[in-house]
Each structure stands twice: as structure tokens, then as C-alpha cells.
Design a protein around this motif. Structure first.
Motif, PDB file in Angstrom:
ATOM      1  N   PHE A  17       0.830  -1.209   0.000  1.00  0.00           N
ATOM      2  CA  PHE A  17       0.000   0.000   0.000  1.00  0.00           C
ATOM      3  C   PHE A  17       0.863   1.257   0.000  1.00  0.00           C
ATOM      4  CE2 PHE A  17      -3.924  -2.333   1.279  1.00  0.00           C
ATOM      5  CZ  PHE A  17      -4.762  -1.748   0.346  1.00  0.00           C
ATOM      6  N   SER A  20       1.816   1.891  -3.472  1.00  0.00           N
ATOM      7  CA  SER A  20       0.630   2.423  -4.147  1.00  0.00           C
ATOM      8  C   SER A  20       0.460   3.910  -3.862  1.00  0.00           C
ATOM      9  CB  SER A  20      -0.603   1.642  -3.690  1.00  0.00           C
ATOM     10  OG  SER A  20      -1.793   2.286  -4.072  1.00  0.00           O
ATOM     11  N   THR A  42      -2.051   6.063   3.216  1.00  0.00           N
ATOM     12  CA  THR A  42      -2.438   4.919   2.388  1.00  0.00           C
ATOM     13  C   THR A  42      -2.054   3.611   3.069  1.00  0.00           C
ATOM     14  OG1 THR A  42      -2.060   6.234   0.381  1.00  0.00           O
ATOM     15  CG2 THR A  42      -2.252   3.860   0.103  1.00  0.00           C
ATOM     16  N   THR A  92      -0.649   2.067  -9.513  1.00  0.00           N
ATOM     17  CA  THR A  92      -1.250   2.289  -8.201  1.00  0.00           C
ATOM     18  C   THR A  92      -2.251   1.193  -7.874  1.00  0.00           C
ATOM     19  OG1 THR A  92      -0.960   4.696  -8.333  1.00  0.00           O
ATOM     20  CG2 THR A  92      -2.624   3.881  -6.800  1.00  0.00           C
ATOM     21  N   LEU A  93      -3.104   0.860  -8.841  1.00  0.00           N
ATOM     22  CA  LEU A  93      -4.124  -0.158  -8.614  1.00  0.00           C
ATOM     23  C   LEU A  93      -3.514  -1.553  -8.474  1.00  0.00           C
ATOM     24  CD1 LEU A  93      -6.969   0.994 -11.034  1.00  0.00           C
ATOM     25  CD2 LEU A  93      -6.752   1.387  -8.576  1.00  0.00           C
ATOM     26  N   PHE A  95      -0.469  -2.400  -7.131  1.00  0.00           N
ATOM     27  CA  PHE A  95       0.069  -2.580  -5.786  1.00  0.00           C
ATOM     28  C   PHE A  95      -1.040  -2.507  -4.738  1.00  0.00           C
ATOM     29  CE2 PHE A  95       3.953  -1.439  -8.079  1.00  0.00           C
ATOM     30  CZ  PHE A  95       4.811  -2.412  -7.601  1.00  0.00           C
ATOM     31  N   ASP A  96      -2.077  -1.734  -5.029  1.00  0.00           N
ATOM     32  CA  ASP A  96      -3.251  -1.681  -4.174  1.00  0.00           C
ATOM     33  C   ASP A  96      -3.882  -3.067  -4.059  1.00  0.00           C
ATOM     34  OD1 ASP A  96      -4.501   0.455  -2.735  1.00  0.00           O
ATOM     35  OD2 ASP A  96      -6.317   0.081  -3.895  1.00  0.00           O
ATOM     36  N   GLY A 133      -6.808   3.346   1.086  1.00  0.00           N
ATOM     37  CA  GLY A 133      -7.020   3.752  -0.303  1.00  0.00           C
ATOM     38  C   GLY A 133      -8.084   4.831  -0.429  1.00  0.00           C
TER      39      GLY A 133
END
Length: 208
Positions: A17, A20, A42, A92-93, A95-96, A133
């Protein structure tokens, strides 16, 4: 042994996170302080909400040096390799999605450890996974992913349910965290790849 395992799970989720958050902040061209703040919330925001709800205060992310060290490492790596990381499709998405599974499993486990209630553990396991997030997206002026039609919170919810089944003895408790992480993360990544979405309520057409 179990404590060490879940600490490792939490730190891996924190690192994912943090990556991300750092990538999202760097992409928005924030200064170094802004990058740190977005990365921190985050990585630790969802867990902080969970800890406050179960009375585990101060929240672990504020008092344990391991979490801060992981966050700094993520920022340094993102700053050094940003050209490579930002070339990934939706970095980003991605690793999210990795962090989602780890946090859903750990959040449900820690909640159940403090308050052995299945419903609360599932709820706060999901909050642990999606909370950071949500805060990140709000700070960066975006509609939080959890509020869109993407499969996000539902994947975290499933991961939390699997972990709670392990806590209550319905499935092997040594297998449940890995199963929760695998299924949650896999569903989220596949939903991104194949654009699986939850149905949305269609906006009524203007007949005037």
C-alpha cells in the motif's frame, strides 16, 4: 510463531500500500512532504481506523518503527525507480490489489483476536483493506475506488470472511490467511485485467 507470521503479513501489506500511495503522490507531483503524508495514510489509514475501533491504541502504525521503516523504504524505491514503475499499466491499482489481500486477512485476524465476533472481524477486516485507499483518493481529489463499480471492497470482504472462517475453525487456521490473501488478490487483479465490474444504477434519462 503465529504472531510473527501475522506481523509479516501486515508489513507486506503495508509495503504494497505504501508503494501504491507513493506512486499516486509522485504522479500528482507533490513535494516530498506531500508524498510522505499520502504514502503514510495509504499504508496505515485503514489499520488505524481498525485499531481505534477495537481499542488497540495508539494504532500500531504510529508506535512501531517497523511500519515507518517500510514506508520510508517504499518512498525511496518509488523515487529511484519511478520511471520503471509508472510505466506499468495502472501501477497504483496493481500494488493496491496486492495490499488488499494481506490487509483483509490481517485486519480480520487482529479484530477477532481482540473481540471474537465474526461480524465485527469481517467488517473491520474489510475496513483495514480499503480504508487507506479511500483516504488517499480523497486527498488526491479522486472518487475513491471503493465507491465506484469496480470489484474492490467485495474482494476484501471475501478475504476477510475466509480469514474469519479460519479463526472460528471452519477451515484450517494455518491455511486461512494464505487462502484469504490469494483469493482476494486474485479476484482484484483479474477484475482489473478483464474489467469485471459490479452493476451500477443507471442514471435516468432527461425526458424534458
Amino acid at each position: 510463531m503465529e504472531t510473527d507470521l501475522f506481523l509479516a503479513i501486515d508489513l507486506i501489506g503495508t509495503f504494497a500500500f505504501a508503494i501504491s500511495g507513493a506512486l499516486a503522490a509522485i504522479n500528482r507531483q507533490l513535494d516530498i512532504f506531500g508524498v510522505f503524508v499520502v504514502t503514510f495514510v495509504t499504508a496505515c489509514g485503514g489499520g488505524g481506523i481498525r485499531d481505534l475501533c477495537i481499542g488497540s491504541t495508539p494504532p500500531a502504525g504510529l508506535i512501531n518503527i517497523e511500519y515507518l521503516s517500510v514506508i520510508f523504504l517504499a518512498i525511496v524505491l518509488c523515487a529511484k525507480f519511478q520511471n520503471i514503475l509508472l510505466k506499468l499499466a495502472q501501477p497504483t491499482l496493481f500494488f493496491d490489489a496486492i495490499g488488499l489481500g494481506f490487509f483483509a486477512a490481517f485486519g480480520a485476524h487482529k479484530t477477532y483476536l481482540y473481540i471474537p465476533d465474526a461480524e465485527l472481524a469481517i467488517l473491520l477486516g474489510t475496513v483495514s483493506a480499503v480504508g487507506g485507499g479511500v483516504i488517499r483518493d480523497i486527498m488526491l481529489g479522486r472518487v475513491p475506488v471503493v465507491l465506484t463499480k469496480e470489484i474492490y471492497a467485495s474482494a476484501a470482504l471475501l478475504g476477510a470472511i475466509i480469514q474469519v472462517l479460519g479463526e472460528e475453525g471452519w477451515i484450517n487456521k494455518h491455511i486461512s490467511p494464505w487462502l484469504a490473501i490469494l483469493i482476494c488478490t486474485l479476484i482484484r487483479i483479474l477484475s482489473l485485467k478483464y474489467k469485471w465490474n459490479l452493476p451500477a444504477i443507471k442514471k435516468a434519462s432527461d425526458t424534458r
